[in-house]
Design a protein around this motif. Structure first.
Motif, PDB file in Angstrom:
ATOM      1  N   ASP A   1      58.952   9.457  27.164  1.00  0.00           N
ATOM      2  CA  ASP A   1      60.032   9.261  26.380  1.00  0.00           C
ATOM      3  C   ASP A   1      59.746   8.226  25.255  1.00  0.00           C
ATOM      4  O   ASP A   1      58.904   7.297  25.575  1.00  0.00           O
ATOM      5  CB  ASP A   1      61.184   8.587  27.341  1.00  0.00           C
ATOM      6  CG  ASP A   1      62.412   8.389  26.335  1.00  0.00           C
ATOM      7  OD1 ASP A   1      62.489   8.449  25.216  1.00  0.00           O
ATOM      8  OD2 ASP A   1      63.561   8.178  26.907  1.00  0.00           O
ATOM      9  N   ASN A   2      60.041   8.404  24.053  1.00  0.00           N
ATOM     10  CA  ASN A   2      59.291   7.566  22.835  1.00  0.00           C
ATOM     11  C   ASN A   2      60.378   6.399  22.695  1.00  0.00           C
ATOM     12  O   ASN A   2      60.145   6.062  21.363  1.00  0.00           O
ATOM     13  CB  ASN A   2      58.900   8.561  21.688  1.00  0.00           C
ATOM     14  CG  ASN A   2      60.009   9.269  21.237  1.00  0.00           C
ATOM     15  OD1 ASN A   2      61.264   9.116  21.695  1.00  0.00           O
ATOM     16  ND2 ASN A   2      60.185  10.086  20.104  1.00  0.00           N
ATOM     17  N   SER A   3      61.108   6.022  23.415  1.00  0.00           N
ATOM     18  CA  SER A   3      62.256   5.225  23.060  1.00  0.00           C
ATOM     19  C   SER A   3      61.473   3.833  22.836  1.00  0.00           C
ATOM     20  O   SER A   3      62.126   2.893  22.247  1.00  0.00           O
ATOM     21  CB  SER A   3      63.166   4.736  24.143  1.00  0.00           C
ATOM     22  OG  SER A   3      62.538   4.411  25.538  1.00  0.00           O
ATOM     23  N   PHE A   4      60.198   3.534  23.011  1.00  0.00           N
ATOM     24  CA  PHE A   4      59.417   2.428  22.719  1.00  0.00           C
ATOM     25  C   PHE A   4      58.933   2.462  21.295  1.00  0.00           C
ATOM     26  O   PHE A   4      58.498   1.269  20.824  1.00  0.00           O
ATOM     27  CB  PHE A   4      58.390   2.227  23.626  1.00  0.00           C
ATOM     28  CG  PHE A   4      57.423   3.557  23.807  1.00  0.00           C
ATOM     29  CD1 PHE A   4      56.303   3.536  22.688  1.00  0.00           C
ATOM     30  CD2 PHE A   4      57.327   4.253  24.739  1.00  0.00           C
ATOM     31  CE1 PHE A   4      55.603   4.917  22.677  1.00  0.00           C
ATOM     32  CE2 PHE A   4      56.719   5.365  24.850  1.00  0.00           C
ATOM     33  CZ  PHE A   4      55.527   5.670  23.974  1.00  0.00           C
TER      34      PHE A   4
ATOM     35  N   HIS B   1      57.544  -1.253  20.482  1.00  0.00           N
ATOM     36  CA  HIS B   1      57.903  -2.335  21.472  1.00  0.00           C
ATOM     37  C   HIS B   1      57.042  -2.206  22.534  1.00  0.00           C
ATOM     38  O   HIS B   1      57.087  -1.354  23.308  1.00  0.00           O
ATOM     39  CB  HIS B   1      59.209  -2.302  21.931  1.00  0.00           C
ATOM     40  CG  HIS B   1      60.268  -2.280  20.999  1.00  0.00           C
ATOM     41  ND1 HIS B   1      60.460  -3.526  20.045  1.00  0.00           N
ATOM     42  CD2 HIS B   1      61.410  -1.699  20.559  1.00  0.00           C
ATOM     43  CE1 HIS B   1      61.362  -3.337  19.436  1.00  0.00           C
ATOM     44  NE2 HIS B   1      61.909  -2.137  19.536  1.00  0.00           N
TER      45      HIS B   1
ATOM     46  N   LEU C   1      57.967  -2.188  26.152  1.00  0.00           N
ATOM     47  CA  LEU C   1      58.823  -0.921  26.530  1.00  0.00           C
ATOM     48  C   LEU C   1      57.886   0.432  26.671  1.00  0.00           C
ATOM     49  O   LEU C   1      57.913   1.030  27.677  1.00  0.00           O
ATOM     50  CB  LEU C   1      59.819  -0.534  25.584  1.00  0.00           C
ATOM     51  CG  LEU C   1      60.922  -1.319  25.159  1.00  0.00           C
ATOM     52  CD1 LEU C   1      62.136  -0.886  24.261  1.00  0.00           C
ATOM     53  CD2 LEU C   1      61.695  -1.940  26.462  1.00  0.00           C
TER      54      LEU C   1
ATOM     55  N   ALA D   1      57.270   2.066  30.218  1.00  0.00           N
ATOM     56  CA  ALA D   1      57.498   3.629  30.429  1.00  0.00           C
ATOM     57  C   ALA D   1      56.373   3.992  31.313  1.00  0.00           C
ATOM     58  O   ALA D   1      56.413   5.185  31.894  1.00  0.00           O
ATOM     59  CB  ALA D   1      57.414   4.164  28.932  1.00  0.00           C
TER      60      ALA D   1
END
Length: 354
Positions: A62-65, A93, A96, A100
């Motif tokens: 997931d590329n939320s970082f 980040h 994060l 991950a």
């Protein structure tokens, strides 16, 4: 009698190298235990927080970082035109990102112990570990992976001590205007190193890394503050720092990373680029190699297979890292010939590749 935990592979360190190693091994059915002395994975952050685009394509996360996209890098050398080169990537980040990777590893069965230090290697397959509450445990593992950074405890156990480290210090500052490029600054005061500005939307990581020696002591925080003042005067950043970080950057050539049933990976193995200090991508790629070969060695009950890990990462990285180390030696020896030396020793100039 101390309690005992057993696993196939003990991974010391929950950064990108440890996370990638654990994920690759756990995906192959191995019992993996990750231990890290920190209370929270990835905290505190000690990184400029840039990754190349190719690494994003390599990871299934997931590329939320991700904070923002980067298109290019600008290099500033006094008296020279600004040098631009294509450098597609992302600022992230880092905490994060690490989280991950570790989450992906635990999702496929790896176990994680935080606030846990490795204390002593009792024998080839037994390690004494200490929990935050003071409890001591014996961890029994067929293979031990040192992914515990430039001051690797596991590396010390096998005599692989990293003696060439650069101090780095970084501040997070409000950015005056959006940027989709990174900036690198060379200055005679930043001996055999450079200053950087890496944008993260409204803020930027502003840092310096340099070489210090007993003959050339440097108050690195003071150098950073002068660098920040320069960027503030040029209108790049505004206001006051919203946070500081510091750490050590490996700057010596790559070395052997397999010692019996012990593997080293990432900063612990000297996989960091000796000139740029970049290490995340190499840590992840080499961690995957280490995890695959560790799993294979357990499956076949043959620790000798681990030497294929040494062969594989050296095939990939040896030439580029050895070249960078030679350039670092030149940089440190001929810094007085500042402009010529930087042009031959920085990746943004053609002379570097000659």
């Amino acid at each position: 009698m101390k309690s005992m935990v057993s696993c196939d592979i003990l991974v010391v360190g929950a950064g990108p190298a440890g996370g990638a190693t654990a994920l690759a091994a756990a995906c192959r059915g191995m019992q993996v235990l990750i231990v890290d002395r920190r209370q929270v994975v990835g905290v505190p952050v000690q990184c400029a927080e840039y990754i190349p685009t190719m690494l994003m394509g390599h990871l299934d996360l997931d590329n939320s970082f991700v904070v923002q996209q980067i298109r290019k890098m600008k290099t500033y050398l006094p008296g020279e035109p600004v040098r631009e080169m294509c450098a597609p990537g992302f600022t992230i980040h880092r905490d994060l990102f690490d989280q991950a990777l570790i989450q992906a590893a635990t999702d496929v069965g790896a176990k994680l112990m935080l606030s846990t230090r490795v204390v002593q290697r009792i024998d080839d397959e037994t390690v004494l570990i200490k929990r935050k509450d003071g409890q001591y445990l014996l961890a029994c593992a067929k293979i031990i992976v040192g992914a515990d950074g430039p001051h690797s405890t596991v590396g010390h156990w096998v005599g692989a001590v990293n003696n060439s480290l650069l101090p780095g210090v970084q501040a997070t500052m409000p950015l005056a205007a959006p940027m989709d490029w990174t900036e690198v600054y060379f200055d005679p005061e930043i001996y055999a190193g450079y200053g950087w500005l890496f944008p993260k939307k409204e803020v930027a990581n502003i840092g310096i890394g340099l070489k210090t020696t007993p003959r050339k002591p440097t108050r690195i925080r003071a150098v950073l503050e002068r660098f920040i003042s320069r960027l503030r005067a040029s209108g790049k950043v505004t206001g006051q720092s919203v946070g500081y970080a510091a750490g050590w950057i490996p700057a010596e050539p790559v070395r052997q990373a397999v010692y019996g049933n012990v593997l080293l990976v990432g900063d612990a193995a000297g996989h960091t680029h000796p000139i740029t200090g970049a290490g995340i991508a190499n840590a992840v790629v080499c961690g995957e190699m280490a995890g695959r070969w560790a799993a294979r060695a357990v499956e076949k009950d043959d620790p000798g297979l681990l030497h294929h890990y040494d062969d594989q990462w050296q095939d990939l990285l040896r030439h580029s890292l050895d070249h960078a180390h030679r350039r670092r030696q030149t940089m440190e020896s001929f810094w007085q010939d500042f402009t010529e030396t930087v042009r031959s020793c920085w990746i943004g100039f053609r002379e570097y590749y000659a």
